[in-house]
Design an enzyme around this catalytic site. Structure first.
Site, short mmCIF file in Angstrom:
data_model
loop_
_atom_site.label_atom_id
_atom_site.label_comp_id
_atom_site.label_asym_id
_atom_site.label_seq_id
_atom_site.Cartn_x
_atom_site.Cartn_y
_atom_site.Cartn_z
N ASP A 149 0.85 -1.19 0.00
CA ASP A 149 0.00 0.00 0.00
C ASP A 149 0.90 1.25 0.00
OD1 ASP A 149 -2.38 1.45 0.19
OD2 ASP A 149 -2.44 1.35 2.39
N GLU A 185 -1.36 6.16 -8.90
CA GLU A 185 -2.31 7.16 -8.38
C GLU A 185 -2.14 8.48 -9.12
OE1 GLU A 185 -3.08 7.48 -4.21
OE2 GLU A 185 -3.40 9.65 -4.30
N GLY A 211 -9.08 5.79 1.20
CA GLY A 211 -9.77 6.53 2.26
C GLY A 211 -11.24 6.15 2.31
N SER A 247 -13.00 4.14 4.40
CA SER A 247 -13.69 3.71 5.62
C SER A 247 -14.96 4.52 5.79
CB SER A 247 -12.78 3.89 6.84
OG SER A 247 -11.90 2.78 6.95
N THR A 255 -9.16 2.23 8.54
CA THR A 255 -9.65 2.89 9.76
C THR A 255 -10.81 2.15 10.42
OG1 THR A 255 -8.88 5.04 8.96
CG2 THR A 255 -10.65 5.07 10.60
P1 13P Z 1 -9.15 4.61 5.52
O1 13P Z 1 -8.27 5.43 6.44
O2 13P Z 1 -10.38 5.36 5.12
O3 13P Z 1 -9.46 3.27 6.07
O4 13P Z 1 -8.32 4.40 4.16
C1 13P Z 1 -7.36 3.38 4.05
C2 13P Z 1 -6.52 3.51 2.82
O5 13P Z 1 -6.85 4.21 1.87
C3 13P Z 1 -5.28 2.73 2.79
O6 13P Z 1 -4.52 2.98 1.64
O1 G3H Z 2 -2.43 4.62 3.92
C1 G3H Z 2 -3.11 4.53 4.92
C2 G3H Z 2 -3.32 3.27 5.65
O2 G3H Z 2 -4.37 3.46 6.57
C3 G3H Z 2 -2.06 2.77 6.33
O3 G3H Z 2 -1.73 3.57 7.40
O4 G3H Z 2 0.70 4.18 7.12
O5 G3H Z 2 -0.44 4.22 9.38
O6 G3H Z 2 0.09 2.04 8.26
P1 G3H Z 2 -0.26 3.50 8.07
ZN ZN Z 3 -4.65 4.91 0.83
#
Ligand code: 13P
Ligand code: G3H
Ligand code: ZN
Length: 337
Positions: A82, A141, A223, A225, A268
């Site tokens: 990610d 992205e 994002g 959640s 989240t």
């Molecule tokens: P949330 O913070 O909305 O869960 O998004 C997670 C995300 O986009 C991880 O890349």
């Molecule tokens: O990119 C956002 C994800 O919620 C991962 O978060 O970088 O705190 O592990 P993090």
């Molecule tokens: Zn993200």
């Protein structure tokens, strides 16, 4: 079985559903996702941020994932990087055995400063070349998410760098990415919106425009959640201090899925569910000190959220629709293109 994300997303497009991509940092989170997938018969995307890789240590994380693939051989499972911030981060994930990487070249390697289009194209092209040679999928992205809460993002409301459809089309053509993350006003973390989002702050119209311009491209919503009030309430009921906040309503995500969204990033909501469950145990039974007494309910709470999202996104019931293609075969197909 560990598989390339491209295959899962191609199948999702055929079936008209979305696939949740859930973040992990430890064993309990991986277990929660795999059990939710088994219960709902879902294909799986497990993703690790750079923060997760340094928290858990790469070898622990990778071997936990191998254990998951071994224990659930019938569930096609993707291990995804990610928000890779550089070629080196993505290359190390590919070398370790991840089956998919995100090169987030919308930001500079510091993960905060918005980059130029040229920089983004250049670094993403390099990652695509290295990844496709191994059959590994690439998510790019274009446009920049808001928020910096989780250490990754340019700050602001998320409306400063909403994705431009023409630029998105040019980016896909120049880079050959398999999936495209777009910015439509969402941000990472719990504090996305100060009221239930409407079209002024959550640009679903823009998402639809991008889909119409690029109908064959697998779109990714970050994002995503929903930050449900019930999960906020549990945390606050047991001593937490969350300010009132709104996330992305599931109906809006479902609208996205009807318009080309194939990967939906959720972290989240799972963090909230686990923390609420842990707070409850420690609040109600302060004499307890065995970590299993609170990690088990935390794992169960996350499993419930993940299973619910898998059902809402439509991936439930689709784990056995297809045979996973080995990465070497996928690599040969890219080479033949
Ligand atoms: P949330 O913070 O909305 O869960 O998004 C997670 C995300 O986009 C991880 O890349
Ligand atoms: O990119 C956002 C994800 O919620 C991962 O978060 O970088 O705190 O592990 P993090
Ligand atoms: Zn993200």
């Amino acid at each position: 079985m560990l598989v390339a994300m491209r295959q899962l997303l191609d199948e999702a497009a055929k079936g008209g559903y979305g696939v949740g991509a859930f973040n992990v940092n430890n064993m309990e989170q991986i277990q929660a996702i795999m059990e939710a997938a088994r219960e709902t018969c879902s294909p799986v995307i497990v993703q690790a941020s750079r923060g997760a890789r340094s928290y858990a240590q790469d070898r622990y994380l990778y071997h936990l994932m191998l254990a998951a693939a071994e224990l659930y051989p019938d569930l096609p499972t993707v291990l995804h990087q990610d928000h890779g911030n550089s070629y080196e981060t993505c290359k190390s994930a590919i070398d370790m055995g991840f089956t998919s990487v995100m090169m987030d070249g919308s930001l500079m390697p510091d993960g905060k400063t918005p980059s130029t289009f040229e920089y983004n194209v250049d670094v993403t092209q390099k990652v695509v070349a290295a990844a496709h040679a191994k059959g590994v999928t690439v998510e790019g992205e274009i446009g920049v998410l808001g928020g910096i809460e989780d250490g990754h993002g340019a700050g602001g409301t998320g409306l400063e760098h909403v994705t431009d459809p023409e630029q998105a089309a040019k980016f896909v053509e120049l880079t050959g990415v398999d999936a495209l993350a777009i910015a439509i006003g969402t941000s990472h973390g719990a504090y996305k919106f100060s009221h239930k989002p409407d079209g002024a702050v959550l640009k679903m119209d823009r998402l639809i425009e991008i889909h119409n311009r690029l109908p064959k491209v697998h779109l990714v919503m970050h994002g995503s959640s929903s930050v449900p009030k019930e999960l906020q309430d549990i945390i606050n009921q047991y001593g937490g201090k969350l300010r009132p906040t709104w996330g992305v309503p599931v109906e809006e995500i479902q609208l996205g899925i009807r318009n080309g969204v194939r990967k939906v990033n959720v972290d989240t909501d799972n963090r909230l569910a686990m923390t609420g469950a842990i707070r409850k145990v420690l609040f109600e039974t302060p004499e307890k000190f065995d970590p299993r007494d609170y990690l088990k309910p935390a794992r169960e709470a996350m499993k419930q959220v993940v299973a619910q999202r898998m059902t809402q996104f439509g991936q439930a019931g689709h784990a056995a629709d297809y045979q996973p293609i080995p990465l070497a075969v996928v690599a040969a197909r890219y080479a033949a293109q």
